[in-house]
Structures are given as C-alpha cells and as structure tokens.
Scaffold this motif. Sequence first.
Motif, PDB file in Angstrom:
ATOM      1  N   GLU A 136       1.036  -1.238   0.119  1.00 46.97           N
ATOM      2  CA  GLU A 136      -0.028   0.004  -0.027  1.00 46.97           C
ATOM      3  C   GLU A 136       0.900   1.284   0.048  1.00 46.97           C
ATOM      4  OE1 GLU A 136      -3.932  -1.782   2.440  1.00 46.97           O
ATOM      5  OE2 GLU A 136      -2.571  -0.398   3.520  1.00 46.97           O
ATOM      6  N   THR A 137       1.921   1.299   0.499  1.00 46.54           N
ATOM      7  CA  THR A 137       2.922   2.264   0.437  1.00 46.54           C
ATOM      8  C   THR A 137       3.421   2.543  -0.932  1.00 46.54           C
ATOM      9  OG1 THR A 137       4.904   1.000   0.820  1.00 46.54           O
ATOM     10  CG2 THR A 137       3.736   1.868   2.911  1.00 46.54           C
ATOM     11  N   ILE A 139       1.385   3.219  -3.253  1.00 46.88           N
ATOM     12  CA  ILE A 139       0.452   3.930  -3.723  1.00 46.88           C
ATOM     13  C   ILE A 139       0.434   5.202  -3.171  1.00 46.88           C
ATOM     14  CG2 ILE A 139      -2.210   4.290  -4.063  1.00 46.88           C
ATOM     15  CD1 ILE A 139      -2.443   1.241  -3.886  1.00 46.88           C
ATOM     16  N   ASP A 140       1.160   6.287  -3.622  1.00 40.61           N
ATOM     17  CA  ASP A 140       1.588   7.439  -2.984  1.00 40.61           C
ATOM     18  C   ASP A 140       0.677   8.648  -3.685  1.00 40.61           C
ATOM     19  OD1 ASP A 140       3.050   7.739  -5.387  1.00 40.61           O
ATOM     20  OD2 ASP A 140       4.836   8.074  -4.275  1.00 40.61           O
ATOM     21  N   ASP A 141      -0.119   8.501  -4.447  1.00 44.57           N
ATOM     22  CA  ASP A 141      -0.875   9.249  -5.284  1.00 44.57           C
ATOM     23  C   ASP A 141      -2.241   9.007  -5.335  1.00 44.57           C
ATOM     24  OD1 ASP A 141      -2.289  11.199  -6.709  1.00 44.57           O
ATOM     25  OD2 ASP A 141      -0.935  11.038  -8.552  1.00 44.57           O
ATOM     26  N   PRO A 142      -3.241   9.366  -4.497  1.00 53.46           N
ATOM     27  CA  PRO A 142      -4.622   8.945  -4.420  1.00 53.46           C
ATOM     28  C   PRO A 142      -5.436   9.303  -5.739  1.00 53.46           C
ATOM     29  CG  PRO A 142      -4.332  10.813  -2.950  1.00 53.46           C
ATOM     30  CD  PRO A 142      -3.014  10.383  -3.323  1.00 53.46           C
ATOM     31  N   GLU A 143      -4.744  10.320  -6.518  1.00 55.86           N
ATOM     32  CA  GLU A 143      -5.581  10.662  -7.538  1.00 55.86           C
ATOM     33  C   GLU A 143      -5.185   9.802  -8.755  1.00 55.86           C
ATOM     34  OE1 GLU A 143      -7.654  13.313  -5.601  1.00 55.86           O
ATOM     35  OE2 GLU A 143      -7.719  13.087  -7.887  1.00 55.86           O
ATOM     36  N   PRO A 145      -4.001   6.219  -8.316  1.00 54.64           N
ATOM     37  CA  PRO A 145      -3.343   5.147  -7.629  1.00 54.64           C
ATOM     38  C   PRO A 145      -2.759   4.143  -8.394  1.00 54.64           C
ATOM     39  CG  PRO A 145      -5.769   4.895  -7.663  1.00 54.64           C
ATOM     40  CD  PRO A 145      -5.473   6.178  -8.255  1.00 54.64           C
ATOM     41  N   VAL A 146      -3.268   3.555  -9.405  1.00 55.97           N
ATOM     42  CA  VAL A 146      -2.543   2.535 -10.263  1.00 55.97           C
ATOM     43  C   VAL A 146      -1.380   2.980 -10.880  1.00 55.97           C
ATOM     44  CG1 VAL A 146      -2.958   1.024 -12.499  1.00 55.97           C
ATOM     45  CG2 VAL A 146      -4.970   1.464 -10.657  1.00 55.97           C
ATOM     46  N   SER A 148       0.488   5.524  -9.685  1.00 58.73           N
ATOM     47  CA  SER A 148       1.694   5.609  -8.883  1.00 58.73           C
ATOM     48  C   SER A 148       2.144   4.212  -8.294  1.00 58.73           C
ATOM     49  CB  SER A 148       1.285   6.462  -7.670  1.00 58.73           C
ATOM     50  OG  SER A 148       0.021   5.796  -6.979  1.00 58.73           O
ATOM     51  N   PHE A 149       1.229   3.101  -8.119  1.00 55.31           N
ATOM     52  CA  PHE A 149       1.772   1.912  -7.526  1.00 55.31           C
ATOM     53  C   PHE A 149       2.672   1.219  -8.842  1.00 55.31           C
ATOM     54  CE2 PHE A 149       1.254  -1.901  -5.350  1.00 55.31           C
ATOM     55  CZ  PHE A 149       1.608  -2.916  -6.132  1.00 55.31           C
TER      56      PHE A 149
END
Length: 322
Positions: A136-137, A139-143, A145-146, A148-149
């Motif tokens: 989960e760490t 994913i640092d961009d909630p806008e 998520p995919v 950034s992951f």
Amino acid sequence: MAFIALARGLSYRDLVAQGVPRRDARVILDLYDTYYGPTRFTRQQALAGNNHHSVEILHKIELGANQLKDAHLGWQLRVELAGVASPAEALRLLEAFLAQHKPVKDVKRGVNITNHANGDRTISLTGSAADIADLETLIDDPEAPVESFVANATGGGTAGFGITTLGVIHLQDLLATCQGQGPDVQVACGNGASVDTAELLRRYCADQGFVAVFTDAGPLQLFREHRLGSYAQRVAATAESTKCCHPQCHKPAEKAQLHHIQDWKDGGLTNSGNLAWLCAYCNSTNGQLGRGRIVRHRGQIAWIPPRGGAPIPVGRKVQPRG
C-alpha cells in the motif's frame, strides 16, 4: 412495527397495487414473516417486536441477523436492538454485535487475476497484513493510484527488479508508423498488455532488448525429438497470437501452454506449424463436446465451433516463404 403489522394477509401484488414501491414491498413481507410469522422463538419474537424502528432500520437489522449462523444469536441481536431508540445508536450497536459474533471468513492467500474483454485487467492480492501494508505504501498518489503503484513498483527495491515480456510488432505496421502513414501502432505483448511503440521501449526495452523479424511459419522443427516447444518456437507462437487461441478466452500467451494442434499422442510433431497457445483450461477441453477445436487452416491458426462449420481465423497470419 404497526406499519409492518398492516401487511397481514396481503400479498406482494396487493402492496404494489396500494402504491408501495416494489423493493419495499419485498422488504415489508420479509419483515412480517420474521416478526409475526411462525417461529420456535416465540418469546424472543414478542420482545423484539416491541420496538419503534423504521422499516429501513429493521431491514438493516435483518441483513445483520442473516449473517449469523446461530439462530439464537439472531434473535438475541433483535431483542437487544429493540430497546434502542436512536437509529444511529442502533446501527452502531449492530456493527459492534456483528464484529463480536459474526463467523470469521476463512480467506485463502494468493493472487487472482481477471482478464477483461476490453483489454483491462484486475489483480487481487491476499496476504499478511504486513505484506499488503508494504504494498500500500507504493500508492502515493490517491488521484492516480494504479499509475503511482506501477511507477513505484517498477522502480525496484534495494535489490532492484525489472519486468520483461515479448512485444510483437509486425514489419508492415512498424514501417507504416515510421513513415507517418498511420497512427502509432498498438503492440500486443505476451503478458497480455497492449502498448504503443514508445511505451514498449520505455517500459520493457529501456535496459535491454532485442528485435527478431520472422517471415517463416516455422523457424525450428523438432519433430518427435521433444514434446515441449523450444524458446524460439514460443517466440514464433507469440508472433501469431499473444493470447490463448480460443476466441472467447483472453488469457495472455505467457500464462498459456503450447498446444499440439495434432495431438502428440496421435503422432503430432513439435514443429511450429503444429503449435498454438492455449491456456490450461482451453488446452484440457479442446476438442471436447461443446468446446470446438483448434486447427491450422491455410497456414493460419483457426477455431472450428462446437457444431462444426467453416474454420474461424484466430490470431495473426504468418506468410510462409517459398
């Protein structure tokens, strides 16, 4: 509860005819059966029926009670919530009761991947709380998520890691793109992805890569020497199809098996012209009743429907050289 009691003797059609919404009519009849219908828990039923909850709250209580395998616990829940006047408090106590008494679901750890017809893919991972928390760490961009992951994951950890696959781009497509005669071609990859040429170079070829041009249908012929196809034959098979060759399957080639079009047990050869990608399931059911079968028709992999008929071309046609 007085409103629920009015449903005595009425049917679903009767309630709808009186203007009750269809969904609410079902709920009301179910609540009537619970609080006024026959049961061996008559004492608890009488106590639980002494409440002033709305139909909405009663319905949520029933949804919770149905999650409890023990009928005694279900009636204990109804009785405890009957004396709670506040709807918000009733829902809070409902959640607390379920958290304490609902059976713990046995979850199997692993990875589940679903391939969608539009080319997207869904991946679900179940593991320890610590492992998933670490993921989960990334994913640092909630806008996004995919994005950034993937960006963080493919950047590598302390040891570093990379992702490799086989991207198939045919010569005439590549030449047309380079000459500006059409939009940038989408490159099908053996892992099920489809990217343009720029993305192919950035994602998979930044560190190392190679280009192979195939014009022959079968670069290697192993005949009966080996049952399993060689690496070069796997490359050739991917050039024809980057996914399972059953037209209704979307599993990528890298998750599939090299299938002998003429079965090995029937004398089929391990030659490129006799090989095609099929996932484990399609390979095991190929030719069985109701499943159709894979053939090679006029040099191209094709599928014959279960009820017969003309072969349906599958994948890319590879032109043989004289």
